[in-house]
Design a protein around this motif. Structure first.
Motif, PDB file in Angstrom:
ATOM      1  N   LEU A 221       0.819  -1.222   0.000  1.00 37.83           N
ATOM      2  CA  LEU A 221       0.000   0.000   0.000  1.00 37.83           C
ATOM      3  C   LEU A 221       0.852   1.271   0.000  1.00 37.83           C
ATOM      4  O   LEU A 221       0.314   2.376   0.036  1.00 37.83           O
ATOM      5  CB  LEU A 221      -0.922   0.015   1.223  1.00 37.83           C
ATOM      6  CG  LEU A 221      -2.004  -1.066   1.276  1.00 37.83           C
ATOM      7  CD1 LEU A 221      -2.626  -1.142   2.678  1.00 37.83           C
ATOM      8  CD2 LEU A 221      -3.086  -0.780   0.235  1.00 37.83           C
ATOM      9  N   LYS A 222       2.163   1.101  -0.008  1.00 37.08           N
ATOM     10  CA  LYS A 222       3.107   2.228   0.044  1.00 37.08           C
ATOM     11  C   LYS A 222       2.876   3.088   1.288  1.00 37.08           C
ATOM     12  O   LYS A 222       2.847   4.316   1.211  1.00 37.08           O
ATOM     13  CB  LYS A 222       2.973   3.080  -1.238  1.00 37.08           C
ATOM     14  CG  LYS A 222       4.265   3.774  -1.652  1.00 37.08           C
ATOM     15  CD  LYS A 222       4.028   4.514  -2.938  1.00 37.08           C
ATOM     16  CE  LYS A 222       5.220   5.265  -3.428  1.00 37.08           C
ATOM     17  NZ  LYS A 222       4.964   5.863  -4.733  1.00 37.08           N
ATOM     18  N   GLN A 223       2.713   2.426   2.394  1.00 35.19           N
ATOM     19  CA  GLN A 223       2.534   3.132   3.656  1.00 35.19           C
ATOM     20  C   GLN A 223       3.807   3.025   4.486  1.00 35.19           C
ATOM     21  O   GLN A 223       4.492   1.999   4.469  1.00 35.19           O
ATOM     22  CB  GLN A 223       1.347   2.549   4.441  1.00 35.19           C
ATOM     23  CG  GLN A 223       0.014   2.649   3.713  1.00 35.19           C
ATOM     24  CD  GLN A 223      -0.345   4.082   3.353  1.00 35.19           C
ATOM     25  OE1 GLN A 223      -0.195   5.000   4.162  1.00 35.19           O
ATOM     26  NE2 GLN A 223      -0.799   4.282   2.122  1.00 35.19           N
ATOM     27  N   HIS A 227       6.749   2.853  12.247  1.00 37.49           N
ATOM     28  CA  HIS A 227       6.302   2.559  13.611  1.00 37.49           C
ATOM     29  C   HIS A 227       5.967   1.085  13.847  1.00 37.49           C
ATOM     30  O   HIS A 227       5.687   0.691  14.977  1.00 37.49           O
ATOM     31  CB  HIS A 227       5.081   3.421  13.959  1.00 37.49           C
ATOM     32  CG  HIS A 227       5.428   4.881  14.055  1.00 37.49           C
ATOM     33  ND1 HIS A 227       6.067   5.419  15.154  1.00 37.49           N
ATOM     34  CD2 HIS A 227       5.260   5.900  13.185  1.00 37.49           C
ATOM     35  CE1 HIS A 227       6.272   6.708  14.954  1.00 37.49           C
ATOM     36  NE2 HIS A 227       5.797   7.036  13.770  1.00 37.49           N
ATOM     37  N   PRO A 235       0.572   0.196  13.412  1.00 35.38           N
ATOM     38  CA  PRO A 235       0.500   0.292  11.948  1.00 35.38           C
ATOM     39  C   PRO A 235      -0.116   1.632  11.514  1.00 35.38           C
ATOM     40  O   PRO A 235      -0.836   2.266  12.293  1.00 35.38           O
ATOM     41  CB  PRO A 235      -0.450  -0.849  11.554  1.00 35.38           C
ATOM     42  CG  PRO A 235      -0.567  -1.729  12.768  1.00 35.38           C
ATOM     43  CD  PRO A 235      -0.336  -0.836  13.943  1.00 35.38           C
ATOM     44  N   VAL A 236       0.179   2.040  10.296  1.00 39.02           N
ATOM     45  CA  VAL A 236      -0.536   3.188   9.716  1.00 39.02           C
ATOM     46  C   VAL A 236      -2.010   2.815   9.585  1.00 39.02           C
ATOM     47  O   VAL A 236      -2.893   3.584   9.936  1.00 39.02           O
ATOM     48  CB  VAL A 236       0.042   3.572   8.334  1.00 39.02           C
ATOM     49  CG1 VAL A 236      -0.842   4.610   7.651  1.00 39.02           C
ATOM     50  CG2 VAL A 236       1.457   4.091   8.475  1.00 39.02           C
ATOM     51  N   VAL A 237      -2.247   1.627   9.092  1.00 40.91           N
ATOM     52  CA  VAL A 237      -3.646   1.193   8.932  1.00 40.91           C
ATOM     53  C   VAL A 237      -3.709  -0.329   9.045  1.00 40.91           C
ATOM     54  O   VAL A 237      -2.868  -1.044   8.502  1.00 40.91           O
ATOM     55  CB  VAL A 237      -4.222   1.700   7.583  1.00 40.91           C
ATOM     56  CG1 VAL A 237      -3.421   1.197   6.384  1.00 40.91           C
ATOM     57  CG2 VAL A 237      -5.689   1.333   7.424  1.00 40.91           C
ATOM     58  N   ASN A 238      -4.689  -0.779   9.806  1.00 39.47           N
ATOM     59  CA  ASN A 238      -4.931  -2.219   9.912  1.00 39.47           C
ATOM     60  C   ASN A 238      -6.013  -2.675   8.932  1.00 39.47           C
ATOM     61  O   ASN A 238      -5.983  -3.796   8.464  1.00 39.47           O
ATOM     62  CB  ASN A 238      -5.405  -2.578  11.328  1.00 39.47           C
ATOM     63  CG  ASN A 238      -4.245  -2.767  12.300  1.00 39.47           C
ATOM     64  OD1 ASN A 238      -3.246  -3.378  11.961  1.00 39.47           O
ATOM     65  ND2 ASN A 238      -4.388  -2.230  13.503  1.00 39.47           N
ATOM     66  N   PHE A 243     -10.220  -0.571  -2.684  1.00 42.84           N
ATOM     67  CA  PHE A 243     -10.054   0.526  -3.647  1.00 42.84           C
ATOM     68  C   PHE A 243      -9.892  -0.060  -5.041  1.00 42.84           C
ATOM     69  O   PHE A 243      -9.901  -1.284  -5.215  1.00 42.84           O
ATOM     70  CB  PHE A 243      -8.866   1.423  -3.252  1.00 42.84           C
ATOM     71  CG  PHE A 243      -7.575   0.669  -3.075  1.00 42.84           C
ATOM     72  CD1 PHE A 243      -6.723   0.472  -4.151  1.00 42.84           C
ATOM     73  CD2 PHE A 243      -7.225   0.143  -1.836  1.00 42.84           C
ATOM     74  CE1 PHE A 243      -5.542  -0.227  -3.995  1.00 42.84           C
ATOM     75  CE2 PHE A 243      -6.035  -0.568  -1.675  1.00 42.84           C
ATOM     76  CZ  PHE A 243      -5.193  -0.755  -2.759  1.00 42.84           C
ATOM     77  N   GLU A 247      -6.080   3.110  -8.809  1.00 42.00           N
ATOM     78  CA  GLU A 247      -5.610   4.045  -7.782  1.00 42.00           C
ATOM     79  C   GLU A 247      -4.207   3.695  -7.317  1.00 42.00           C
ATOM     80  O   GLU A 247      -3.477   4.541  -6.807  1.00 42.00           O
ATOM     81  CB  GLU A 247      -6.560   4.066  -6.581  1.00 42.00           C
ATOM     82  CG  GLU A 247      -7.927   4.615  -6.911  1.00 42.00           C
ATOM     83  CD  GLU A 247      -8.824   4.664  -5.684  1.00 42.00           C
ATOM     84  OE1 GLU A 247      -8.553   5.490  -4.793  1.00 42.00           O
ATOM     85  OE2 GLU A 247      -9.786   3.889  -5.605  1.00 42.00           O
ATOM     86  N   LEU A 248      -3.826   2.445  -7.481  1.00 40.61           N
ATOM     87  CA  LEU A 248      -2.497   2.015  -7.059  1.00 40.61           C
ATOM     88  C   LEU A 248      -1.596   1.795  -8.270  1.00 40.61           C
ATOM     89  O   LEU A 248      -0.451   1.380  -8.143  1.00 40.61           O
ATOM     90  CB  LEU A 248      -2.631   0.717  -6.249  1.00 40.61           C
ATOM     91  CG  LEU A 248      -1.425   0.219  -5.452  1.00 40.61           C
ATOM     92  CD1 LEU A 248      -0.962   1.295  -4.480  1.00 40.61           C
ATOM     93  CD2 LEU A 248      -1.780  -1.033  -4.685  1.00 40.61           C
TER      94      LEU A 248
END
Lengths: 553, 553
Positions: A221-223, A227, A235-238, A243, A247-248
């Motif tokens: 996801l290029k995140q 951390h 995580p940035v996002v779980n 999408f 978009e990617l």
């Protein structure tokens, strides 16, 4: 004993019921579970006329809306022109392709003829390999399956190295940019190869489900993974929202839906959620356990009412990463090994029957268990140099003794394959960690090992290890062997179910909401149990009644 | 007489109630209608910890979800990284920026501090000019307003020429590509200029609402206009779903919502729907009419219970496109003109007070009405060469007589400004078409002109024409002048309301569902009425009791 060679190799994924009742059952009842994420709706509309000036796309949506029980389908901007054009060129009749997103249906394509298949791609995004299957979203059948090496390997063999690399600058790019590009390139290569085999193109892939550990999901996801490996490991996002492939920048159908399996935390990724879905742990009346072992051991215990999970460092020994002659499971890896306790004779078996090149995790477990039963090592895992069964097989090396598993004349490399004291020590820590994790999590929820109806063992570890040998070492609890059930690549199987089974997607949401995560990094009990587990099979050998205890020797 | 100079020039758009009650009222009750398409939600979250490993974005969404009455906000893929980063950098508290799409909320940004304004852009996408206003989505205030020429003019001054151009190839591009690029470039230029004035950047524009005729909407959306001008005149799409600015490559905030006003058909565009919204036609108890005149005359009749619409070719005369000295309303255009019936003396007034350069539509109407009252033309619109009031003002030209409106010594160009017989003939056709359209649509719904509570006149036509002169010509029905209400740029005003008034968006959906479109191209009644309307004021002069009839002359 359960069928250890079982994997989801057949043409059809087992239905969820089937996966509970029999791991060998691989023909699904289509009516039972094969509902698609993407549906085709037959459309037949009136022709436009002076008396009916509805726009082409509005006309299509109006007819479609009634098939969708009044839900208004959204057409993503980039699909307006192609969908409207295809509808007109088809004479205002044909098949609308609708993707059912959680927040409503999206109309993404229009086909004059009903297609034979609608192609979806399920991906297990592993640290070293990416494994994929193409599935038919209409029938649920598997159309092709394959593996590529993860192109990120160049930037670090393990997760931690890559997280650090992500933060570096490489020319005008960041390490993260490169890691992202590489994993996308690997996926593209795999998608191209698999679609080629069924005479399709990647642009015809309408859905993608990606399952991997939390770090791999971040790279995909290029995140920023910064951390993930720093306390408190956030995580940035779980749970990313689905999408569109465009978009990617994925070279699939531009409106293909991309689903990333949700994670629970930095150390409990989407691959484990896939494992829960594939095993059906979340649906069982009786309490079961799911074990996934790599560098970390990730464990889930629960049933249809509750789920508790934890993850702990098991050490790389189980992946073959530490033993000097260690290697990942692959051609030439010794995956099984027998040492005859009386004669000390060694028999081994390599993956693919090739000449021996190294030892993978299951081979190391077999070996150390065999060395213990032949009393070549003691209960602390130390070589007993005078043991007659070891005659001619122990070499003195700089850092201690080493056991000759395969003499040089039998190997591919012209050198013997050795298992050193250092290697055994590493395995002893791993096995101690493993058992401690299992004991801690069950104890925390007040469940005894004997209450476990089944223990699912995921991945290569589950596929290759002999549970009996792991029990001898005291790595796995001393339970009847039929309790242990290998899952094969359940990360991939779960991803595929997400594409072809509506119920699986619903279950996934429920599972993520239901799992309680137990943090072992701050757990006192785990540390205490770890010390007691550094003996073969265990300091309290009564826990392993089936295993001979040589503590008196 | 109503205030003809009224336009939405003030800082605040009238509330919808205000727009019904008094066109002069321009201060809205904020609590009444100023609900935003985009809302800010104050967020204050617990800090992450070992005991709470929720992902950053999941943490934000969880808190936000409770503010959204349990609705789960979707984060568009491209916004995952920036939103999560901003949330963390703000110490996990601040303001979530949520765009409320029809299918649910989207979380698109996170701000540490509450902003003073949230900028939206309303656009009237005209064939020749693009007019815009920046509005504050929080207060509803207008922040700036401006106009640019439509960069498509180079490819054709009128819609039909551009539709044909769209189908051509220009190098590797299509004409449509170029038309699309030009209109986007014009919008970018305008957005840059307007944001500069308030010391913002286009990237801070969070919402765009575009209102224009159906063809302009197609060009904006890069949709093929081919069928718009070919029977049965079917648009690609009348009601596009809202989408993100980045999907169209617009240089606004990448997640800005783009709303395109829906159209009813090829000849009834979003600009008219804006007019209905801005005028409040759809909310009135008493039946009213809305007239928008350009090359086509578009008319809506109705009230809060029903709406009927039609469009017909009125001819370009009313836009100043046909008269040889004709010009669009702009500096130096004669917008008003008086001919003293007794002396034949001519007085005129130009836009901006500049030297006369031509005549715009309202000027032509004044002139021809004046010529009729001075009996310089007869009831068929033909010059009466011997009429003394015309002395010295009629010139014989190749194709007939021409009237000297402004002698050469008074003009900017060194040539006289003339109104020829050909020009008058064109206006006669236009005025006949106009009246026939109004008579046909009212008759079709069984409404008499005298039943109309109000007649809203949109755009430059409404702003500049004198309804009295139009009545003299028999172009508009002979009703008390206070019935006629100019709307100003209602296309722009409607677009702005869509951004700042939740109720307006709901009304818009209702209006589109409610409007019945009457096709005049196949209407017999219209053709019959057209013939009878080619007399000043009308063959049946009793329909115009306030206008002297010189049929006996």
């Amino acid at each position: 004993m359960a069928s250890w060679s079982y994997t989801y190799h057949s043409g059809v994924y087992p239905s969820r019921k089937a996966s509970l009742l029999s791991p060998d059952l691989n023909v699904a009842n289509k009516g039972d579970v094969m509902q698609s994420l993407i549906k085709l709706y037959h459309i037949e509309s009136r022709q436009p006329s002076l008396g009916d000036n509805t726009g082409d796309l509005d006309r299509l949506k109006k007819v479609l809306c009634s098939s969708l029980q009044g839900q208004n389908p959204v057409v993503p901007f980039q699909r307006v022109a192609p969908v409207a054009k295809a509808f007109r060129q088809s004479g205002f009749k044909g098949y609308a392709v609708v993707i059912h997103y959680p927040n409503g249906p999206q109309l993404v394509d229009f086909l004059a003829q009903a297609p034979e298949t609608l192609v979806g791609l399920a991906l297990d995004l592993g640290t070293t390999h990416i494994e994929a299957s193409l599935v038919d979203l209409l029938s649920g059948k598997t159309l092709a399956r394959g593996t590529v090496e993860n192109g990120q390997l160049e930037f670090g063999t393990d997760i931690l190295a890559r997280i650090h690399f992500a933060a570096t600058k490489v020319g005008r790019q960041t390490g993260l940019d490169l890691l992202h590009e590489r994993v996308i390139a690997s996926i593209h290569a795999l998608a191209l190869e698999l679609t080629r085999r069924i005479r399709r193109k990647p642009g015809q892939i309408m859905a993608l489900c990606v399952s991997g550990n939390t770090t791999m999901a971040h790279f995909f996801l290029k995140q920023n993974p910064h951390h993930l490996c720093r306390e408190p490991y956030i995580p940035v996002v779980n749970r990313p929202d689905p999408f569109s492939a465009s978009e990617l920048g994925l070279d699939l159908h531009p409106a293909a839906i991309v689903i990333v399996m949700p994670s629970i935390g930095s150390y409990f990724g989407g691959d484990l959620i896939s494992g829960i879905i594939a095993s059906g742990l979340d649906q069982q009346e009786e309490t079961c356990m799911l074990i996934d072992v790599g560098t970390n051991a990730e464990v889930v215990v629960g049933n249809r009412d509750w789920l508790i999970a934890c993850a702990g460092a098991a050490g790389p020994a189980l992946e073959g990463g530490v033993a000097r002659m260690g290697m990942r499971a692959g051609p030439g890896a010794i995956e099984h090994c027998t040492i005859y306790p009386d004669s000390g004779k060694v028999e081994y078996q390599t993956i693919g029957g090739a000449s021996a090149r190294g030892i993978c995790g299951s081979g190391v477990i077999d070996l150390v268990a065999g060395l213990y039963l032949a009393r070549i090592i003691d209960i602390r895992g130390k070589f007993r140099a005078n043991q007659p069964q070891a005659a001619g097989r122990l070499l003195e090396q700089q850092d201690g003794l080493a056991y000759v598993v395969v003499p040089s004349e039998e190997t591919d490399l012209g050198e013997p394959i050795l298992l050193s004291q250092v290697d055994i020590d590493a395995l002893m820590r791993s096995k101690a960690a493993m058992y401690s994790i299992l004991a801690t999590i069950t104890n925390q929820v007040g469940v005894s090992f004997h209450d476990l109806h089944r223990i699912y063992v995921a991945g290569a570890f589950g596929k290759h290890i002999s549970p009996r040998q792991a029990i001898i070492l005291g790595m796995l609890p001393d339970l009847p062997l039929e309790v242990y059930t290998p899952l094969g690549n359940s990360s991939l199987a779960g991803a595929a179910l997400m594409l072809i089974d509506d119920e699986a997607r619903k279950r996934c949401t429920d599972v993520v909401a239901k799992v309680t995560y137990l943090e072992l990094n701050v757990n006192q009990e785990f540390m205490l149990r770890f010390s007691g587990s550094r003996i073969i099979p265990h300091t309290d050998h009564t826990l392993f009644p089936s295993v001979p205890f040589y503590g008196e020797s």
